[in-house]
Design an enzyme around this catalytic site. Sequence first.
Site, short mmCIF file in Angstrom:
data_model
loop_
_atom_site.label_atom_id
_atom_site.label_comp_id
_atom_site.label_asym_id
_atom_site.label_seq_id
_atom_site.Cartn_x
_atom_site.Cartn_y
_atom_site.Cartn_z
N PHE A 179 -3.45 2.79 15.16
CA PHE A 179 -3.86 3.84 14.23
C PHE A 179 -5.12 3.36 13.53
O PHE A 179 -5.42 2.17 13.52
CB PHE A 179 -2.74 4.14 13.22
CG PHE A 179 -1.82 5.22 13.68
CD1 PHE A 179 -0.94 4.99 14.73
CD2 PHE A 179 -1.84 6.48 13.10
CE1 PHE A 179 -0.10 5.98 15.19
CE2 PHE A 179 -1.00 7.49 13.55
CZ PHE A 179 -0.13 7.24 14.60
N ASP A 204 -4.42 -6.57 5.21
CA ASP A 204 -5.38 -7.47 5.86
C ASP A 204 -5.27 -8.89 5.31
O ASP A 204 -5.60 -9.85 6.00
CB ASP A 204 -6.80 -6.94 5.66
CG ASP A 204 -7.02 -5.64 6.44
OD1 ASP A 204 -6.38 -5.49 7.50
OD2 ASP A 204 -7.80 -4.79 5.97
N LYS A 225 -13.65 0.70 16.30
CA LYS A 225 -12.36 0.00 16.16
C LYS A 225 -11.60 -0.10 17.48
O LYS A 225 -11.00 -1.12 17.78
CB LYS A 225 -11.51 0.71 15.09
CG LYS A 225 -10.60 -0.24 14.34
CD LYS A 225 -9.89 0.43 13.19
CE LYS A 225 -10.57 0.17 11.86
NZ LYS A 225 -9.85 0.76 10.73
N LYS A 279 8.63 -16.80 -10.89
CA LYS A 279 7.70 -15.83 -11.46
C LYS A 279 6.51 -16.57 -12.11
O LYS A 279 6.71 -17.48 -12.90
CB LYS A 279 8.44 -15.02 -12.54
CG LYS A 279 7.63 -13.92 -13.12
CD LYS A 279 8.42 -13.19 -14.20
CE LYS A 279 7.48 -12.33 -15.00
NZ LYS A 279 7.73 -12.37 -16.41
N ASN A 306 0.85 -1.20 0.00
CA ASN A 306 0.00 0.00 0.00
C ASN A 306 0.88 1.24 0.00
O ASN A 306 2.10 1.15 0.04
CB ASN A 306 -0.95 -0.03 1.20
CG ASN A 306 -0.20 -0.13 2.50
OD1 ASN A 306 0.53 0.78 2.88
ND2 ASN A 306 -0.34 -1.26 3.19
N LYS A 366 -10.44 -3.68 18.87
CA LYS A 366 -9.01 -4.02 19.01
C LYS A 366 -8.62 -4.17 20.47
O LYS A 366 -7.69 -4.89 20.79
CB LYS A 366 -8.14 -2.94 18.36
CG LYS A 366 -8.45 -2.67 16.90
CD LYS A 366 -7.66 -3.56 15.98
CE LYS A 366 -7.86 -3.14 14.53
NZ LYS A 366 -7.14 -4.00 13.61
#
Length: 393
Positions: free
Chosen positions: A321, A274, A335, A284, A208, A339
């Site tokens: 975060f 995730d 959240k 490959k 990301n 958590k």
Amino acid sequence: MLNGKNILIGITGGIAAYKICELIRMFKRANANVRVVCTPNALNFVTKLTLQNLSQNEVGIEEFDLNEFKPEHISYADEADIMVIAPATANTIGKIANGICDNLLTSIACAFKKPVIAAPAMNCGMWENKFVQENIQKLKNAGYTILEPESGYLACGYEGKGRLCKLETIFDKTVEILNSKKNLAGKKFVITCGGTIEEIDSVRYISNYSSGKMGIALADAAYEQGAEVILVSTVNVERAYKVEMVKSANEMQIAVEKELNNADCIIMAAAVADYRAKNIADHKLKKTESNEFTLELVKNPDILKGLCEKRTSDKPVVVGFCAESEDLIKNAKEKILKKGCDYLIANDISRKDIGFSSDFNEVTILDKNGGIKPLQRAAKTEIAKEILKEIYG
Ligand code: CTP
């Protein structure tokens, strides 16, 4: 302001050396003990007698003094609370950055373990030089405070960036560092940063856009306040504190969990994927005749949730975060409960002026007791200090 503080000033051979006479007076007026060490070239610009009179101390130039029992560079390094190298020439910066100790000043710098401020001054072409910039970066990475030169008319006749910064800037930074509270001394922080890298085959991966900047800013701030820091990072970064490089969520989890019983505070600033590929191909993956390709994914461990479940007391403090692109506070409230962490730092990743890759952020700090504290948009370095203040006061 500087009562009883021991300041070691290192002067190198640049025209701005003459300005340091006034800096010595400023430190003396603030009640500091000042010792001066010069490179031999510095004495082409300012005399030993002047520096001796102003500092009221012997000026160090030669590396080996037969009258001294202890090697001089060690006794200078032991005595001082801070070293201020000003002006710092390209030559001395290059030597220090590469571990070269060919005079008293560079030998002291090599042995010095306390804060160092360097204020470079040189011709603008030299300042822009690729190797000089690399050396500056090395010093920054090693924890040096670099007070960048200013732009303007240079003694060599050129106009550009290279003038020694204002003496007030050097003075204020020295005061700030010497008087900064080490209120996190004795605490151990484990901080994660960057986006995890989940391999698909030997050349491809899922990741990301996380730059790691927020986690690095938190680690820097904790370290500056005296904490022992381990940065568990997916991005390559050199720092004076320990950086443990990892790639995948699984590797990150192992690195963090092994510190669970030693850490006082764990901050999960990393953007953890995730899901990961169910099977990582050794070679490959080849293109097939089909127009479609299905990649099977499996869920990654939730590192943050796992930490909160596995800790056996209220230590370590666990901070998460929360990256949301809609309903920020509503989702963040859910959240933090899901958590089980002590604090959750919520940020809106849909905004282009903050968050991922940006140097700025705007966050809301939620705590487990229902407290909600919004922080205004600011540099990530400032947000980091505010977050630590919220946790440790
Ligand atoms: N996190 C984690 N392990 C994961 C996913 C996330 O430890 N597998 C941590 C992140 O480091 C962050 C917090 O959990 O501190 C929240 O991450 P975020 O991406 O906002 O939430 P997710 O738990 O991934 O949930 P969702 O993507 O559905 O919002």
